[in-house]
Each structure stands twice: as C-alpha cells, then as structure tokens.
Design a protein around this motif. Sequence first.
Motif, PDB file in Angstrom:
ATOM      1  N   VAL A 224       0.834  -1.203   0.000  1.00 15.01           N
ATOM      2  CA  VAL A 224       0.000   0.000   0.000  1.00 15.01           C
ATOM      3  C   VAL A 224       0.869   1.254   0.000  1.00 15.01           C
ATOM      4  CG1 VAL A 224      -1.695   1.333   1.314  1.00 15.01           C
ATOM      5  CG2 VAL A 224      -1.957  -1.151   1.100  1.00 15.01           C
ATOM      6  N   LYS A 225       1.926   1.245   0.799  1.00 13.91           N
ATOM      7  CA  LYS A 225       2.813   2.415   0.852  1.00 13.91           C
ATOM      8  C   LYS A 225       3.470   2.674  -0.498  1.00 13.91           C
ATOM      9  CE  LYS A 225       6.740   4.412   3.340  1.00 13.91           C
ATOM     10  NZ  LYS A 225       7.774   4.215   4.401  1.00 13.91           N
ATOM     11  N   PHE A 226       3.910   1.620  -1.186  1.00 10.49           N
ATOM     12  CA  PHE A 226       4.545   1.782  -2.490  1.00 10.49           C
ATOM     13  C   PHE A 226       3.555   2.343  -3.511  1.00 10.49           C
ATOM     14  CE2 PHE A 226       5.831   0.081  -6.680  1.00 10.49           C
ATOM     15  CZ  PHE A 226       7.079   0.683  -6.789  1.00 10.49           C
ATOM     16  N   VAL A 227       2.343   1.828  -3.506  1.00 10.43           N
ATOM     17  CA  VAL A 227       1.321   2.323  -4.435  1.00 10.43           C
ATOM     18  C   VAL A 227       1.047   3.803  -4.178  1.00 10.43           C
ATOM     19  CG1 VAL A 227      -1.126   2.156  -5.055  1.00 10.43           C
ATOM     20  CG2 VAL A 227       0.243   0.072  -4.810  1.00 10.43           C
ATOM     21  N   GLU A 228       0.908   4.166  -2.921  1.00  6.38           N
ATOM     22  CA  GLU A 228       0.584   5.561  -2.600  1.00  6.38           C
ATOM     23  C   GLU A 228       1.775   6.481  -2.789  1.00  6.38           C
ATOM     24  OE1 GLU A 228      -1.027   5.245   1.333  1.00  6.38           O
ATOM     25  OE2 GLU A 228      -3.024   4.635   0.604  1.00  6.38           O
ATOM     26  N   THR A 229       2.976   5.960  -2.593  1.00  7.93           N
ATOM     27  CA  THR A 229       4.177   6.778  -2.805  1.00  7.93           C
ATOM     28  C   THR A 229       4.381   7.077  -4.287  1.00  7.93           C
ATOM     29  OG1 THR A 229       5.266   5.899  -0.833  1.00  7.93           O
ATOM     30  CG2 THR A 229       6.697   6.864  -2.525  1.00  7.93           C
ATOM     31  N   THR A 230       4.128   6.074  -5.139  1.00  7.60           N
ATOM     32  CA  THR A 230       4.388   6.235  -6.570  1.00  7.60           C
ATOM     33  C   THR A 230       3.172   6.723  -7.351  1.00  7.60           C
ATOM     34  OG1 THR A 230       3.791   3.927  -7.015  1.00  7.60           O
ATOM     35  CG2 THR A 230       6.113   4.400  -6.511  1.00  7.60           C
ATOM     36  N   ARG A 241      -5.329 -10.671  -3.373  1.00  8.34           N
ATOM     37  CA  ARG A 241      -6.584  -9.916  -3.339  1.00  8.34           C
ATOM     38  C   ARG A 241      -6.837  -9.428  -1.918  1.00  8.34           C
ATOM     39  NH1 ARG A 241     -10.463 -10.872  -7.255  1.00  8.34           N
ATOM     40  NH2 ARG A 241     -11.405  -8.981  -6.379  1.00  8.34           N
ATOM     41  N   GLY A 242      -7.097  -8.155  -1.779  1.00 12.02           N
ATOM     42  CA  GLY A 242      -7.352  -7.570  -0.469  1.00 12.02           C
ATOM     43  C   GLY A 242      -6.112  -7.063   0.228  1.00 12.02           C
ATOM     44  N   CYS A 243      -4.915  -7.415  -0.272  1.00 14.49           N
ATOM     45  CA  CYS A 243      -3.698  -6.886   0.354  1.00 14.49           C
ATOM     46  C   CYS A 243      -3.616  -5.375   0.190  1.00 14.49           C
ATOM     47  CB  CYS A 243      -2.459  -7.567  -0.231  1.00 14.49           C
ATOM     48  SG  CYS A 243      -2.229  -9.258   0.377  1.00 14.49           S
ATOM     49  N   ILE A 244      -4.201  -4.868  -0.854  1.00 13.22           N
ATOM     50  CA  ILE A 244      -4.582  -3.462  -0.956  1.00 13.22           C
ATOM     51  C   ILE A 244      -6.073  -3.509  -1.236  1.00 13.22           C
ATOM     52  CG2 ILE A 244      -3.937  -3.371  -3.416  1.00 13.22           C
ATOM     53  CD1 ILE A 244      -3.346  -0.376  -3.008  1.00 13.22           C
ATOM     54  N   PRO A 245      -6.879  -2.728  -0.518  1.00 12.61           N
ATOM     55  CA  PRO A 245      -8.331  -2.850  -0.686  1.00 12.61           C
ATOM     56  C   PRO A 245      -8.776  -2.603  -2.120  1.00 12.61           C
ATOM     57  CG  PRO A 245      -7.790  -1.530   1.256  1.00 12.61           C
ATOM     58  CD  PRO A 245      -6.507  -1.736   0.506  1.00 12.61           C
ATOM     59  N   ASP A 246      -9.728  -3.403  -2.598  1.00  9.50           N
ATOM     60  CA  ASP A 246     -10.309  -3.131  -3.914  1.00  9.50           C
ATOM     61  C   ASP A 246     -10.945  -1.748  -3.951  1.00  9.50           C
ATOM     62  OD1 ASP A 246      -9.541  -5.527  -5.009  1.00  9.50           O
ATOM     63  OD2 ASP A 246     -11.471  -6.514  -4.756  1.00  9.50           O
ATOM     64  N   SER A 247     -11.327  -1.237  -2.778  1.00  9.84           N
ATOM     65  CA  SER A 247     -11.955   0.081  -2.700  1.00  9.84           C
ATOM     66  C   SER A 247     -10.942   1.226  -2.773  1.00  9.84           C
ATOM     67  CB  SER A 247     -12.753   0.202  -1.398  1.00  9.84           C
ATOM     68  OG  SER A 247     -11.897  -0.012  -0.266  1.00  9.84           O
ATOM     69  N   HIS A 248      -9.639   0.919  -2.736  1.00  9.05           N
ATOM     70  CA  HIS A 248      -8.611   1.963  -2.828  1.00  9.05           C
ATOM     71  C   HIS A 248      -8.684   2.624  -4.201  1.00  9.05           C
ATOM     72  CE1 HIS A 248      -4.643   3.864  -2.898  1.00  9.05           C
ATOM     73  NE2 HIS A 248      -4.532   3.610  -1.603  1.00  9.05           N
ATOM     74  N   LEU A 250      -6.553   3.630  -6.205  1.00 10.27           N
ATOM     75  CA  LEU A 250      -5.576   3.204  -7.211  1.00 10.27           C
ATOM     76  C   LEU A 250      -5.633   1.699  -7.483  1.00 10.27           C
ATOM     77  CD1 LEU A 250      -2.493   5.369  -6.143  1.00 10.27           C
ATOM     78  CD2 LEU A 250      -3.886   5.631  -8.213  1.00 10.27           C
ATOM     79  N   CYS A 251      -6.546   1.007  -6.831  1.00 12.52           N
ATOM     80  CA  CYS A 251      -6.659  -0.441  -7.031  1.00 12.52           C
ATOM     81  C   CYS A 251      -7.794  -0.735  -8.002  1.00 12.52           C
ATOM     82  CB  CYS A 251      -6.897  -1.168  -5.714  1.00 12.52           C
ATOM     83  SG  CYS A 251      -6.965  -2.955  -5.893  1.00 12.52           S
ATOM     84  N   PHE A 252      -7.490  -1.516  -9.018  1.00 13.78           N
ATOM     85  CA  PHE A 252      -8.481  -1.876 -10.023  1.00 13.78           C
ATOM     86  C   PHE A 252      -8.862  -3.354  -9.931  1.00 13.78           C
ATOM     87  CE2 PHE A 252      -6.905   2.145 -11.327  1.00 13.78           C
ATOM     88  CZ  PHE A 252      -7.979   2.772 -11.930  1.00 13.78           C
ATOM     89  N   GLY A 253      -8.791  -3.874  -8.698  1.00 14.72           N
ATOM     90  CA  GLY A 253      -9.341  -5.183  -8.397  1.00 14.72           C
ATOM     91  C   GLY A 253      -8.565  -6.343  -8.962  1.00 14.72           C
ATOM     92  N   ASN A 254      -9.305  -7.344  -9.397  1.00 15.75           N
ATOM     93  CA  ASN A 254      -8.727  -8.596  -9.863  1.00 15.75           C
ATOM     94  C   ASN A 254      -7.880  -8.386 -11.109  1.00 15.75           C
ATOM     95  OD1 ASN A 254      -8.279 -11.331 -10.427  1.00 15.75           O
ATOM     96  ND2 ASN A 254     -10.228 -11.537 -11.507  1.00 15.75           N
ATOM     97  N   GLY A 255      -6.652  -8.924 -11.078  1.00 11.10           N
ATOM     98  CA  GLY A 255      -5.763  -8.794 -12.224  1.00 11.10           C
ATOM     99  C   GLY A 255      -5.584 -10.064 -13.014  1.00 11.10           C
ATOM    100  N   ARG A 256      -6.307 -11.117 -12.652  1.00 11.48           N
ATOM    101  CA  ARG A 256      -6.104 -12.413 -13.299  1.00 11.48           C
ATOM    102  C   ARG A 256      -6.726 -12.417 -14.693  1.00 11.48           C
ATOM    103  NH1 ARG A 256      -7.462 -18.377 -10.837  1.00 11.48           N
ATOM    104  NH2 ARG A 256      -9.587 -17.786 -11.385  1.00 11.48           N
TER     105      ARG A 256
END
Length: 565
Positions: A224-230, A241-248, A250-256
């Motif tokens: 989460v810190k890396f995503v928010e820093t960059t 899944r959920g290691c960064i909330p899907d509701s964040h 910058l998170c676009f959910g499932n990447g599979r």
Amino acid sequence: MSKITGGELLVLALRKNNIKNVFGLVGNHVSPIFVHAQKHGLDIIDVRHEQAAIHMADGWSQVTRNIGVAIVTGGPGFTNSITGIVKAYMANTPILVIVGSTVPQQRDVGGLQDIDQIGMIREYTKWSASVFDTGRIPEYISIAMKKAVSGLRGPVVLEIPINILKNSIDEEEVNWPENNTIISKSSPNRETLDIILNTIVDAEKPLIIAGDEIYYGHSENELVKFVETTGIPIVTVNKARGCIPDSHSLCFGNGRVLEAGPQLYALHEADVIINVGLNIDYQMGLAKLPFFRAGQKFINICRDEYYNSRITSKPALTVIAEPGETLSALCTLIKEKNIVLKSYSSWIDKLKENDADYWENISSQAGNERIHPINIIRGIMEYIDDDDIVVLDGSNAMFWGSLLFSFNKPGRLIIGPDGTLGPMGCGIPLALAAKLANPDKKVILYTGDGSFGFNAIEMDTAVRLNIPITVIVHNDLAWGFCKSTQQVLYGEQNVSSCDLGIRPYEKMVEALGGYGEFVGRNDRIIPAIKNAIDSGKPACINVLVDYDLFAPGAIMFNESLKAMK
C-alpha cells in the motif's frame, strides 16, 4: 527412565512447532499417533475422505499463512491424498503431510499396502523422506517444517512405518532440535534499486501486479505504501486480493487474465509492468499475446528464481529478493533522492473509464427473470463484511465469483482450483478449514453443482464438528463449463455426458443435520442467504441459475481452446 512411543513423540514434536490441530482420517498405520493427540492438546479434525484432509490443511495454510498439517494412513489412504498434495505443490502452498506405512519387514514380499509411497510423490513435493528411527522423529518434523516455507513454498511429506510409531524408547534418547531458525529477508542492492526506479520514472502507463508472495510475506503494508508513494495503479491476483483494498482509489481489483474482466485493458495497454510476487502462468495468459503486447517492459520482483523464469519473451529486469523488503527500500530511496514521479492521472482516468463501461455492460445482463450470478453475488455481499471469507470452487461458478466479488482485507479469498493443477471439488474442505481458523467470521463457499459433489459428504464433517459454513450452489444442471466447451469445439448436437439435472443438494445437507433451501426465483436469493447464515448450522442454498449463461472468463477460455493447434 521413562519411555515414550513414536506416536506420542510425533504429537509432542508437532506441539513444539506450534501446531494445535491436524486434519486426518483414522487408519491402522496412524492410530499410534491419534491415540495420544488429546492428551497433549492436539486437536484432530477427522474427515470422511483423505483427500479432504489434505485440502483442509491447504485451506488452513492459506488463511493463516502458517503450515497446515494432515495425517493419513498408508496405502489407499495415501493414494487418496495424491491430488491434494500435487495441488499444493503446483500452487506453492506450504503443508506437511504425515503418512503411515507398513513395516519394513513386509516390503517386497507381498505385504498388505506395500507400495513405494515416497517414490510416487517425490517429484511433487518440496521435500519427502521416510523415518526409520523413532528417536529422530522430532528432527524430521523440524526439517519438514523448515523445508515447507523456505524458498519456493510447497508441500512436504514424511512417511513413518507403523512399527516406528509403536516403538518405545527412553525419553533421554530423543534429540530435540532447537527451533531457532532465522529467515533473513533480502532486498536488492542500491544499484538494482536505481535501475528499477529509472525504469519507473521513464514509464507513461505503469501497472503493478501483486501476487501470492505479498500475502505470504505479510507485506500488505509495504504494498500500500509503495502504491501511494508512486501513484501507480495496481491489480491483485489470487491470494494478494485484499492486500490493498479493492476500494482503494488506485486499485483496479482482480488482475487475473482468466476472468476476462476489465483488467485485460490495463494489462495490454501498460508500458511497464511491475510484478511483485506473482507466478506468471496460464492464469496470467503466460504473459503473451493477445493479453499482453510486444514492447512492454517487465520488472519481476520475487523471492525465488522459479517465479521469474517463466517470462522469457519480454524485456525484463529480474530481481530475486523479498517483494515487501524491495518495495520498502524503493520507497525509502524515493524519499532520500526526493524523486518526483510524473502524474499518471490520464492513464488512471482511462482505466476508470474502461472499468465503468465494462461493469455497466455486465450489470445490464442481470435484468431477466432467470437467476443471474450477479444477483446471487450481490445478495451474498449484502450479508458479509470485509472480514468474512469467500471460497470459490468449480469452473463457471469460480469464473463468476472471482470476477464479481470484491475484497478489502488480506486472506479473505480462497480460490479452490488455484495453481496450475486446477482441481475442482476442494471447496468444501477449504471452507471448513477457513471457518476453523476464523470461528468468529462468516465463511461462504460459492461453488458449481458439479464441484459440490466431489466432497459433498464432508458436510457431515461440518455437522458432526459444528463448523457452520454456508454453501451456495451455482446450479446450472450440468458440468456447465465442460458443456460449453463441447458446444464450442464439437457442436451442440454432439454434447455428451455433461447434464446433471436438478438434484436436491439442500435436502442432502438437511438430512445430515444442516440447513437447506432451494431457490428458483430472484426474490428468494437474499431471504435464503439470510436464513442460512442465521440458522447457525452448516447450510446449503441450492440456486437454480440461468443454465445458458456462461462467465466472460469461460467464454474466453473456450475461444482459446478453439484457436489452439
């Protein structure tokens, strides 16, 4: 001088390694273990089939991020376990399987259940061994526990003949190993960090893909810190899944790739892909066309070289290091060097626009009288919280579930057919283990009707041991995915052996002492889910879905099979 048997010694060795429960099925070879378990506070979760014991150890490992342990008898008990062990191996899930066996004196003379168990499974374990010295049982348990989690995680198997377990020795003869292993978490050197940052700085449309190593490494905060820093957008896969909330934001959910969701646009259009802890396999389209494109740059950060060796067709920077440590070091370096990254707002806006268009199209399909999976999953999500756990099983049902559920906390999703073996039917034991590990959380299994049948009798285990999971059967009256594949490849008129018809699965669970309800109308979905959860019992909601409806992932997968030469 006091005596101790090998079976009791094994129980004590497990307890010294902080194992409080094991999953198993009683048999002659392992009875010398079972009879001492209660005395030393080792709970045995006894199942109806050895396959379920292995899958439960797998589920325990996934939700706790610790080793799950199964104990099975030798011979057919062991062969019943093979699918579960191979699944764990091909999904990199750390479990310990203890297998009984016949006495060495009956080897190669026609003895009962004399088979080469270790030879059969060795290729699909991190490590496997036979124990022929009672006094060394604790040593072997200690080695096995370390092997399971070191490097690339996976299953370990110990075979112990019954005479070794029944044998008594002086307690003073036992060699108790010290459990003082320190696992050092490595991070790249400064030069490598600079190369990574320079690649990111040059990117116009970067994308982060997070995988299982983030989850098992407890690295969600670093992610989460890396995503928010960059400010770089991210998709997550499987256990991430959920290691960064899907509701964040910058998170676009499932990447599979498998689900054929809006992530396909992001994966194809990104110019730099930062892979942190993800094994690139068929679930990610092998990182090849048409899901990815020529000219993309990959930065692969994984703790084991095996994960990185798969990507051979892309310009790639391979970094063998702990993903969490690497992300933390990158954040520190960005701050130290006062690096100002460019804005990715235009790229992020395109991703949001693509997401909105995709979900509008999917949602428009759910309005007819037949029950659509969207309506089922919306109903489930009304009655679960972010802390609750969802298990997915089957093919078409799994595709729908993985596409539609969202996750805002780590460890809330278990995909039954994970890894590259992909066996259906493990959902019930996985869900039971998840509930045992999280007794105060709701556990929902969303499964196909075909996959439900594989381990359906474990609903008896749920009732006997009072493990109140809620099973939602996505009932399309068939082996739905196989049926769709036959339709695509061989023609509607040639479909064979796929139809199952309406079966009262809910009545079966009721007969065992659980709660059951059949749902055939949209307006009964939410009341039925509420009834099941409120019952406090193991429950089965048998939902008759639109049987002509296939998930986007199933459709795409069939098209890929059609194109395969």
